[in-house]
Motif scaffolding. Sequence first.
Motif, short mmCIF file in Angstrom:
data_model
loop_
_atom_site.label_atom_id
_atom_site.label_comp_id
_atom_site.label_asym_id
_atom_site.label_seq_id
_atom_site.Cartn_x
_atom_site.Cartn_y
_atom_site.Cartn_z
N PRO A 92 21.51 -130.98 180.03
CA PRO A 92 21.00 -131.83 179.31
C PRO A 92 19.73 -131.79 178.17
CG PRO A 92 20.32 -132.25 181.35
CD PRO A 92 21.20 -130.93 181.24
N HIS A 93 19.90 -132.37 176.92
CA HIS A 93 18.74 -132.38 176.13
C HIS A 93 17.84 -133.19 176.15
CE1 HIS A 93 21.44 -129.55 173.86
NE2 HIS A 93 22.34 -130.39 173.63
N ALA A 94 16.61 -133.06 176.17
CA ALA A 94 15.46 -133.60 176.40
C ALA A 94 15.42 -134.99 175.49
CB ALA A 94 13.92 -133.16 176.07
N HIS A 95 15.86 -134.79 174.43
CA HIS A 95 15.84 -136.06 173.61
C HIS A 95 17.13 -136.89 173.52
CE1 HIS A 95 18.36 -133.19 171.28
NE2 HIS A 95 18.82 -134.22 170.80
N SER A 96 18.15 -136.57 174.41
CA SER A 96 19.26 -137.76 174.52
C SER A 96 18.66 -138.82 175.44
CB SER A 96 20.32 -136.94 175.66
OG SER A 96 20.60 -135.51 175.03
N HIS A 97 19.20 -139.98 174.69
CA HIS A 97 18.89 -141.50 175.29
C HIS A 97 20.20 -142.01 175.86
CE1 HIS A 97 15.21 -141.34 172.60
NE2 HIS A 97 15.12 -140.49 173.54
N VAL A 98 21.29 -141.57 175.50
CA VAL A 98 22.67 -142.13 175.83
C VAL A 98 23.41 -141.07 176.73
CG1 VAL A 98 24.63 -143.50 174.95
CG2 VAL A 98 22.51 -143.71 174.09
N GLY A 237 11.47 -131.33 188.84
CA GLY A 237 12.23 -130.50 187.74
C GLY A 237 13.59 -130.80 187.14
N THR A 238 14.31 -130.32 186.49
CA THR A 238 15.67 -130.65 186.16
C THR A 238 16.55 -129.45 185.85
OG1 THR A 238 14.69 -130.55 183.88
CG2 THR A 238 14.79 -132.63 184.39
N GLY A 239 16.49 -128.60 186.85
CA GLY A 239 17.35 -127.49 186.96
C GLY A 239 18.79 -127.70 187.56
N ASP A 240 19.44 -126.67 188.17
CA ASP A 240 20.61 -126.52 188.85
C ASP A 240 20.66 -127.60 190.03
OD1 ASP A 240 23.62 -125.90 188.98
OD2 ASP A 240 22.59 -124.93 190.93
N MET A 274 18.19 -136.26 182.11
CA MET A 274 19.11 -135.55 183.17
C MET A 274 19.95 -136.77 183.92
SD MET A 274 18.25 -133.41 186.65
CE MET A 274 17.92 -134.72 187.59
N PHE A 275 19.22 -137.84 184.43
CA PHE A 275 19.92 -138.76 185.34
C PHE A 275 20.83 -139.50 184.24
CE2 PHE A 275 16.25 -138.08 188.22
CZ PHE A 275 17.02 -138.04 189.30
N ARG A 276 20.50 -139.70 183.10
CA ARG A 276 21.38 -140.49 182.30
C ARG A 276 22.77 -139.56 181.97
NH1 ARG A 276 17.18 -143.67 178.01
NH2 ARG A 276 17.48 -145.68 178.89
#
Length: 378
Positions: A92-98, A237-240, A274-276
């Motif tokens: 996931p990209h940090a700038h993703s909002h959708v 964190g936002t890993g595997d 990540m959750f999105r």
Amino acid sequence: MPLNQETVLQALEGIKGPDGSTPLPRSGALGGVVVKDGRVFISIEVDRRLATEAEPMRERVEKLVAGLDGVASVLVTLTAQKPAGAAVAPAPHAHSHVAPAPGPKAQAARAGIAVVGVKTIIAVASGKGGVGKSTTACNLALALQALGNKVAVLDADIYGPSMPRLFDLKGKPEVVDGRIMRPLDAYGLKVMSIGFLVEEETPMIWRGPMVMSAITQMLRDVQWGEIDIMVVDMPPGTGDAQLTMAQSVPLAGAVIVSTPQDLALIDARRGVAMFRRVEVPILGVVENMSTFICPSCGTETNIFGHGGARHEAERLGVPFLGEIPLALDIRTTSDAGTPVMVSAPNGPHAAAYKAMAQGVLDSLAGQNSRPAPMIVME
């Protein structure tokens, strides 16, 4: 014969590996065998497509090892390896909002791991460590209980389990029916943590799949009883490991914990993204260590800045659940195993946690008013 790695491996010679013919120790499927003070930890690596078929083998290993002389407890996990040639989902990209639209393989409902008796599971997460996530999860669980809910806490922070210290729990889970564990009780909450099974100083040098397998067992093989809300203290964190956890557990939503400083907020954005990415609703953002309150004079100082998490929540379009100060009594009560929700239930800090808990309940009610989204499994 003394209990050690060699005696365990010798015993496992009598169990066939995933191919059904080669003894397990010589099959190449043993990911690791750790023996310490009567506690045995075993990981078995299998193709994720064969994980269900491998479960009887895991059970045989667990039963066999549990019967060895000197074994006080045993934890056997299946490490589901990615089959050769399988595509890896993009990070996931940090700038993703959708969250992206589900692809052809993404029609798995948000069922995840069935947890008998548990109605709702929420995650408390952070994009980085050191922001007070576990303390927040502990007091949030107690606040949810204070609002009339039956609450359980799962300490999924495998690398740094904090719940034994936060709740002053030192015992071991009782094993019933051969493999089912009873969670420990703390102030009316049911609590389970890998910290109950290993020594506090023992480093958990595990790969992501091993972490998920251990968490799966702590969810599935625990006698939770009837629970309204389970609070899961996620690894930072936002890993595997975090992504797999979010995809595999039927999460009703996530609470993101951050401090107000810019560096922490960057990581909080990654957590939201990540959750999105896996379409887990964001129940809200908490600004922890929002302001420092001097224990001597009561003066407030914005050591890490102030209001950054509120602004970030507004920018991302998610609820803001409130501010928790950097206060000495929150720290001391946490270290003592008597969280501020217990030691000062009518104080201002407890009021802040109760307001946070009510915000979580409001967000959950909003999620329940519309169809549940689907988890993206790629």
